[in-house]
Scaffold this active site. Sequence first.
Site, PDB file in Angstrom:
ATOM      1  N   LYS A  19       0.827  -1.208   0.000  1.00 34.25           N
ATOM      2  CA  LYS A  19       0.000   0.000   0.000  1.00 34.25           C
ATOM      3  C   LYS A  19       0.868   1.266   0.000  1.00 34.25           C
ATOM      4  O   LYS A  19       0.635   2.176  -0.792  1.00 34.25           O
ATOM      5  CB  LYS A  19      -0.902  -0.058   1.244  1.00 34.25           C
ATOM      6  CG  LYS A  19      -1.845   1.084   1.438  1.00 34.25           C
ATOM      7  CD  LYS A  19      -2.986   0.679   2.355  1.00 34.25           C
ATOM      8  CE  LYS A  19      -2.702   0.856   3.832  1.00 34.25           C
ATOM      9  NZ  LYS A  19      -2.723   2.266   4.278  1.00 34.25           N
ATOM     10  N   GLY A  91      -5.192   8.409   5.480  1.00 34.10           N
ATOM     11  CA  GLY A  91      -4.351   9.508   5.959  1.00 34.10           C
ATOM     12  C   GLY A  91      -3.179   9.747   5.029  1.00 34.10           C
ATOM     13  O   GLY A  91      -2.745  10.889   4.821  1.00 34.10           O
ATOM     14  N   ASP A 309       2.469  -0.024  12.236  1.00 31.67           N
ATOM     15  CA  ASP A 309       1.244  -0.624  11.696  1.00 31.67           C
ATOM     16  C   ASP A 309       1.086  -2.100  12.107  1.00 31.67           C
ATOM     17  O   ASP A 309       0.013  -2.679  11.892  1.00 31.67           O
ATOM     18  CB  ASP A 309       1.235  -0.536  10.166  1.00 31.67           C
ATOM     19  CG  ASP A 309       1.058   0.895   9.681  1.00 31.67           C
ATOM     20  OD1 ASP A 309       0.660   1.766  10.486  1.00 31.67           O
ATOM     21  OD2 ASP A 309       1.324   1.148   8.488  1.00 31.67           O
ATOM     22  N   LYS A 336      -4.434   6.816  14.999  1.00 35.31           N
ATOM     23  CA  LYS A 336      -4.478   6.092  13.724  1.00 35.31           C
ATOM     24  C   LYS A 336      -5.946   5.977  13.291  1.00 35.31           C
ATOM     25  O   LYS A 336      -6.787   6.738  13.740  1.00 35.31           O
ATOM     26  CB  LYS A 336      -3.791   4.735  13.867  1.00 35.31           C
ATOM     27  CG  LYS A 336      -2.269   4.862  14.027  1.00 35.31           C
ATOM     28  CD  LYS A 336      -1.628   5.316  12.725  1.00 35.31           C
ATOM     29  CE  LYS A 336      -0.129   5.492  12.859  1.00 35.31           C
ATOM     30  NZ  LYS A 336       0.468   6.086  11.665  1.00 35.31           N
ATOM     31  N   ARG A 340      -6.027   2.792  18.484  1.00 38.16           N
ATOM     32  CA  ARG A 340      -5.700   1.359  18.431  1.00 38.16           C
ATOM     33  C   ARG A 340      -5.359   0.776  19.798  1.00 38.16           C
ATOM     34  O   ARG A 340      -5.520  -0.423  20.009  1.00 38.16           O
ATOM     35  CB  ARG A 340      -4.564   1.114  17.433  1.00 38.16           C
ATOM     36  CG  ARG A 340      -5.045   1.253  16.005  1.00 38.16           C
ATOM     37  CD  ARG A 340      -4.017   0.841  14.974  1.00 38.16           C
ATOM     38  NE  ARG A 340      -4.652   0.860  13.657  1.00 38.16           N
ATOM     39  CZ  ARG A 340      -4.028   1.003  12.505  1.00 38.16           C
ATOM     40  NH1 ARG A 340      -2.713   1.119  12.480  1.00 38.16           N
ATOM     41  NH2 ARG A 340      -4.702   1.000  11.375  1.00 38.16           N
TER      42      ARG A 340
END
Length: 429
Positions: A19, A91, A309, A336, A340
């Site tokens: 990504k 984002g 991540d 995020k 999280r």
Amino acid sequence: MRLSPAPRFRGRFTLPGDKSLSHRLAIFGALAEGETRIGNFSTAADCSSTLRCLKDLGVEVRGSGRAVDVEGRGPAGLRAASGSLDAGNSGTTLRMLAGVLAGRPFRSVLTGDASLRRRPMERVAEPLRAMGATVATRDGTPPVMIEGAALRGIAWRLPVASAQVKTAVLLAGLQAEGVTTVTEPGRSRDHTERLLPAFGVPLVQEGPAVSVRGGTRLSPLTMEVPGDVSSAAFLIVAALVLPESWIHIENVLLNPARTAFIDVLRQMGGHIETALRCTEPEPVGWIEARTSRLRGVEVGADVVPSLIDEIPALAVAGTRAEGTFAVSGAAELRVKESDRIAALTEGLRAMGARVEERPDGLAIEGGPALRGAEVRAHGDHRIAMALSVAALSARGDTHVEDAECASVSFPEFYAFLERGVAGDRGRHD
Ligand code: S3P
């Protein structure tokens, strides 16, 4: 999504393109002069958001499936969008495009979904203002209004390591007069530093500082995107924590700024092998992982930027480890796609894990078997995937509410889980 306990997890996988790389290739391609051809482009909804915004800015994007061609006409080829630019949940799209648009002589409004509209944008607005653009946020969050201007280079020190903000400032710097330098307090992912030179832009890297000279033209690039290593993290953890499991992931990104989670899993006792097949412009190779007996470790602030991540996936491994698994220096997790830290604490506790929530991380006392539960993804793809992997190792069924949000980064996730659970007869040792 209802998930039942899985006896094992096996298979050979090739993943859709990374990504972070796909976003950059599309945006840099739009700034280049000529046709950038991207193979194995990410299937993530986030990357479609980037392509949609580029089209709204007048960029010609041709694509069939994972082959995407971007016809760049230089920064001057961008046109004002007729309405606001919708970055969806992404984002990365919003912040990077803010850097591009700060140097364009028109007004743009960048916005996104409810989650994105809660996320902090002053971190990108401030340096762009210092360079001469007019930037307004709504109490620090989107919509972000940008009135582009003739920019001047700056030296900017990021208070928090962020690859998105670093990239935004460098993309503005490309359009600015003189040199722009960004210094980070910790090392975030370095894809921009690797890819801009591949587009013909010389960068100067001195320790934690990276500089670009304004006015350099980008030449187009042809590149095959390696598999997304952040998506791989969920499959790897499934293979480590389930019995009699083995997976092989081919052609995956192995950039060290993204694979720190593999180092942590190895410290935890995880049997993981990797091999590089090529290194330029990005390291690519294969990963194998198999069932392992895990022990808890402490993940400190120094490594957090290179595994930010993957903390949801690591936390699931933590619940299956002996002793304490702890993360500190990760307050960024609270801003995020969801908070999280809170979302993991809630979901894993509901499944019977002993989790202590801390302002900048969490501590998990591993060991007790997880039990199936009703859990919520909070609209966050990585929470959905982490809780789903936890569900495979639990006793009883788990219902993950809002699980379809996994498609934000990995639309094939549940199909891949099913394949792994069904097992691969090809090889197992
Ligand atoms: C990304 C950078 C990271 C990461 C995000 C993707 C990127 O965010 O969390 O998923 O592609 O540059 P930060 O910029 O906040 O570090």
